[in-house]
Design a protein around this motif. Structure first.
Motif, PDB file in Angstrom:
ATOM      1  N   ILE A 187     -22.776-110.781 -10.806  1.00 41.31           N
ATOM      2  CA  ILE A 187     -21.828-110.777 -11.909  1.00 41.31           C
ATOM      3  C   ILE A 187     -22.231-111.516 -13.156  1.00 41.31           C
ATOM      4  O   ILE A 187     -22.398-112.663 -12.969  1.00 41.31           O
ATOM      5  CB  ILE A 187     -20.434-111.274 -11.312  1.00 41.31           C
ATOM      6  CG1 ILE A 187     -19.967-110.469  -9.988  1.00 41.31           C
ATOM      7  CG2 ILE A 187     -19.265-111.093 -12.473  1.00 41.31           C
ATOM      8  CD1 ILE A 187     -19.729-109.052 -10.229  1.00 41.31           C
ATOM      9  N   LEU A 188     -22.364-111.072 -14.170  1.00 46.27           N
ATOM     10  CA  LEU A 188     -22.919-111.982 -15.373  1.00 46.27           C
ATOM     11  C   LEU A 188     -21.504-112.353 -15.933  1.00 46.27           C
ATOM     12  O   LEU A 188     -21.555-113.361 -16.667  1.00 46.27           O
ATOM     13  CB  LEU A 188     -23.594-110.863 -16.427  1.00 46.27           C
ATOM     14  CG  LEU A 188     -25.006-110.235 -15.768  1.00 46.27           C
ATOM     15  CD1 LEU A 188     -25.677-109.380 -16.748  1.00 46.27           C
ATOM     16  CD2 LEU A 188     -25.963-111.535 -15.371  1.00 46.27           C
ATOM     17  N   GLU A 189     -20.496-111.344 -16.224  1.00 43.44           N
ATOM     18  CA  GLU A 189     -19.322-111.873 -16.746  1.00 43.44           C
ATOM     19  C   GLU A 189     -18.045-111.161 -16.048  1.00 43.44           C
ATOM     20  O   GLU A 189     -18.098-109.759 -16.589  1.00 43.44           O
ATOM     21  CB  GLU A 189     -19.449-111.588 -18.236  1.00 43.44           C
ATOM     22  CG  GLU A 189     -18.444-112.203 -19.161  1.00 43.44           C
ATOM     23  CD  GLU A 189     -18.662-111.888 -20.607  1.00 43.44           C
ATOM     24  OE1 GLU A 189     -19.389-111.396 -21.023  1.00 43.44           O
ATOM     25  OE2 GLU A 189     -17.317-112.191 -21.538  1.00 43.44           O
ATOM     26  N   ALA A 190     -17.080-112.027 -15.576  1.00 39.86           N
ATOM     27  CA  ALA A 190     -16.156-111.505 -14.736  1.00 39.86           C
ATOM     28  C   ALA A 190     -15.206-110.635 -15.430  1.00 39.86           C
ATOM     29  O   ALA A 190     -14.788-109.350 -15.170  1.00 39.86           O
ATOM     30  CB  ALA A 190     -15.393-112.424 -13.888  1.00 39.86           C
ATOM     31  N   GLN A 191     -14.830-110.927 -16.814  1.00 37.95           N
ATOM     32  CA  GLN A 191     -14.115-110.353 -17.537  1.00 37.95           C
ATOM     33  C   GLN A 191     -14.333-110.292 -19.025  1.00 37.95           C
ATOM     34  O   GLN A 191     -14.360-111.395 -19.446  1.00 37.95           O
ATOM     35  CB  GLN A 191     -12.644-110.594 -17.693  1.00 37.95           C
ATOM     36  CG  GLN A 191     -11.796-110.021 -18.328  1.00 37.95           C
ATOM     37  CD  GLN A 191     -10.134-110.433 -17.811  1.00 37.95           C
ATOM     38  OE1 GLN A 191      -9.719-110.656 -16.831  1.00 37.95           O
ATOM     39  NE2 GLN A 191      -9.535-109.936 -18.978  1.00 37.95           N
ATOM     40  N   SER A 192     -15.185-109.419 -19.479  1.00 42.04           N
ATOM     41  CA  SER A 192     -15.620-109.224 -20.796  1.00 42.04           C
ATOM     42  C   SER A 192     -14.610-108.677 -21.782  1.00 42.04           C
ATOM     43  O   SER A 192     -14.871-108.851 -23.102  1.00 42.04           O
ATOM     44  CB  SER A 192     -17.011-108.938 -21.021  1.00 42.04           C
ATOM     45  OG  SER A 192     -16.975-107.138 -20.794  1.00 42.04           O
TER      46      SER A 192
ATOM     47  N   ILE B 210     -10.019-103.995 -16.853  1.00 42.55           N
ATOM     48  CA  ILE B 210     -10.995-104.824 -17.475  1.00 42.55           C
ATOM     49  C   ILE B 210     -12.339-104.288 -17.440  1.00 42.55           C
ATOM     50  O   ILE B 210     -12.715-103.440 -16.762  1.00 42.55           O
ATOM     51  CB  ILE B 210     -10.899-106.305 -16.832  1.00 42.55           C
ATOM     52  CG1 ILE B 210     -11.389-106.337 -15.406  1.00 42.55           C
ATOM     53  CG2 ILE B 210      -9.526-106.864 -17.063  1.00 42.55           C
ATOM     54  CD1 ILE B 210     -11.668-107.628 -14.642  1.00 42.55           C
ATOM     55  N   LEU B 211     -13.347-104.887 -18.076  1.00 40.34           N
ATOM     56  CA  LEU B 211     -14.820-104.497 -18.429  1.00 40.34           C
ATOM     57  C   LEU B 211     -15.452-105.718 -17.576  1.00 40.34           C
ATOM     58  O   LEU B 211     -15.189-107.182 -18.064  1.00 40.34           O
ATOM     59  CB  LEU B 211     -15.219-104.222 -19.782  1.00 40.34           C
ATOM     60  CG  LEU B 211     -14.786-102.903 -20.401  1.00 40.34           C
ATOM     61  CD1 LEU B 211     -15.649-102.801 -21.687  1.00 40.34           C
ATOM     62  CD2 LEU B 211     -15.148-101.756 -19.304  1.00 40.34           C
ATOM     63  N   THR B 212     -16.205-105.377 -16.673  1.00 37.93           N
ATOM     64  CA  THR B 212     -17.053-106.670 -15.886  1.00 37.93           C
ATOM     65  C   THR B 212     -18.318-106.243 -16.026  1.00 37.93           C
ATOM     66  O   THR B 212     -18.884-105.203 -16.061  1.00 37.93           O
ATOM     67  CB  THR B 212     -16.865-106.557 -14.430  1.00 37.93           C
ATOM     68  OG1 THR B 212     -15.227-107.007 -14.309  1.00 37.93           O
ATOM     69  CG2 THR B 212     -17.463-107.779 -13.585  1.00 37.93           C
ATOM     70  N   LYS B 213     -19.144-107.487 -16.538  1.00 41.53           N
ATOM     71  CA  LYS B 213     -20.769-107.153 -16.792  1.00 41.53           C
ATOM     72  C   LYS B 213     -21.415-107.514 -15.634  1.00 41.53           C
ATOM     73  O   LYS B 213     -21.291-108.359 -14.921  1.00 41.53           O
ATOM     74  CB  LYS B 213     -21.094-108.127 -17.904  1.00 41.53           C
ATOM     75  CG  LYS B 213     -22.114-107.549 -18.734  1.00 41.53           C
ATOM     76  CD  LYS B 213     -22.524-108.652 -19.959  1.00 41.53           C
ATOM     77  CE  LYS B 213     -21.628-108.539 -21.283  1.00 41.53           C
ATOM     78  NZ  LYS B 213     -22.070-109.600 -22.239  1.00 41.53           N
TER      79      LYS B 213
ATOM     80  N   ILE C 166     -13.024-109.623  -8.222  1.00 42.22           N
ATOM     81  CA  ILE C 166     -13.254-108.947  -9.421  1.00 42.22           C
ATOM     82  C   ILE C 166     -12.303-107.724  -9.394  1.00 42.22           C
ATOM     83  O   ILE C 166     -11.345-107.680 -10.258  1.00 42.22           O
ATOM     84  CB  ILE C 166     -14.638-108.383  -9.484  1.00 42.22           C
ATOM     85  CG1 ILE C 166     -15.712-109.665  -9.459  1.00 42.22           C
ATOM     86  CG2 ILE C 166     -14.906-107.417 -10.653  1.00 42.22           C
ATOM     87  CD1 ILE C 166     -15.577-110.544 -10.768  1.00 42.22           C
TER      88      ILE C 166
END
Lengths: 147, 195
Positions: A3-8, B3-6, B42
């Motif tokens: 996971i690079l960013e949980a909530q972008s 949401i968007l997750t990366k 998540i």
């Protein structure tokens, strides 16, 4: 997987609805199908969004993504939080009771006049269901949009 | 609600997918792996939103698989605490109401989170809100508004490789939501929308 960013970013229902509809159309035009797990999930999600009284069940669609910045601008004087704005866009409260369901401590924060003003802005920007007499036509229109 | 997750991951394209264009093969592989699955803490993954980056494909030794490192954004269902959403009643027990959103089933509203003067009708197996002698039912399949108050995460890793442990782990719901209807405007939609 990492996971690079949980909530972008946060997406509203209308954005997700549009994305999934566009995807279904694109797949159809390209004569391909996504994996079965995605196809099932997409179908269920579109059904969820198109269930009354979700505003996205109204046909033609009462608002599109361009309504989001407009609504934010109109509601700026009322100091409504980002999360509450997302709920207003998703739930479209067209009465004071429904507004209470999406605002925290509504009665302490806003006087009765202000509550009604917010509802009026929501109706103006996001629309509302037509009065019950016309409801049957709406029901038929909904059917034809499903595959 | 979404949401968007990366995410960064390794995608392996099998030789049977070589006739597909690369970006389609990558998208299909990502969706096959993630769509309708829960990532702990998540949320429920819906589908790939966009592909941010992909490496050159490298063919693995002896397998013929093409390995591609990717970074992408995923649409994820993850309502925040305090968020109000639509749902449908799927059942009732003495403990409370089960709610679903069609694509997500694990939502529960405890009887403690129903308004005052709500009682369980054993014959009808339904909760009833008594207002001035009027009995209003929380009927199955009714649309409701509820507010998220908490979430529970359970890892589905089994205790052992035995079948019993595997079955037990599979039955755990990886992500469940508890909600409330104790606020004016929440509960059966029809109660508030008829005016």
């Amino acid at each position: 997987m990492k996971i690079l960013e949980a909530q972008s970013a946060v997406l509203t229902n209308i954005e997700v609805y549009k994305f999934l509809n566009d995807q279904a159309k694109q797949y159809h035009d390209q004569k391909r199908r996504g994996p079965a797990n995605l196809e099932t999930l997409r179908k269920e999600m579109l059904q969820y969004f198109e269930s009354h009284p979700n505003p996205l069940s109204q046909k033609p669609l009462p608002y599109d993504t361009s309504a989001i910045p407009k609504l934010i601008q109109r509601l700026r004087p009322y100091e409504i939080s980002k999360g509450e704005l997302a709920m207003i866009i998703n739930m479209r409260p067209t009465s004071v009771a429904n507004l209470n369901a999406v605002l925290e401590d509504m009665e302490e924060r806003f006087g009765e006049d202000q509550q009604q003003e917010i509802v009026d802005i929501v109706i103006e920007v996001l629309g509302q269901f037509p009065p019950p007499a016309e409801e049957e036509d709406q029901g038929d229109a909904m059917q034809t949009t499903e595959e | 609600m979404f949401i968007l997750t990366k995410i960064a991951d390794l995608v392996q394209i099998t030789p049977s997918q070589f006739d597909q264009q690369s970006h389609i093969a990558i998208e299909n592989n990502i969706n096959a792996k993630y769509s309708n699955r829960v990532i702990q803490k998540i949320g429920l993954c819906i589908c790939m939103y966009d592909l941010l980056w992909a490496s050159e494909g490298l063919i693995g030794h002896g397998t013929g698989l093409v390995n591609v490192n990717v970074e992408f954004r995923m649409i994820v269902f993850r309502p925040f605490k305090g968020e109000t959403l639509f749902g449908k009643i799927s059942g009732a027990t003495q403990e409370g109401l089960s709610i679903h959103t069609k694509f997500f089933d694990d939502i529960f509203v405890s009887y403690k989170e129903l308004p005052e003067n709500t009682e369980y009708d054993h014959n009808e197996k339904a909760w009833v809100w008594v207002v001035d002698e009027e009995r209003m039912h929380y009927d199955k399949n009714e649309m409701v508004r509820f507010q998220v108050i908490d979430e529970t995460w359970r890892d589905q890793i089994p205790d052992s490789a035995e079948e019993e442990a595997l079955d037990k782990a599979k039955k755990l719901s990886p992500y469940s939501i508890s909600g409330t209807m104790m606020k004016e405007g929440l509960g059966i939609c029809l109660w508030w929308d008829e005016s």
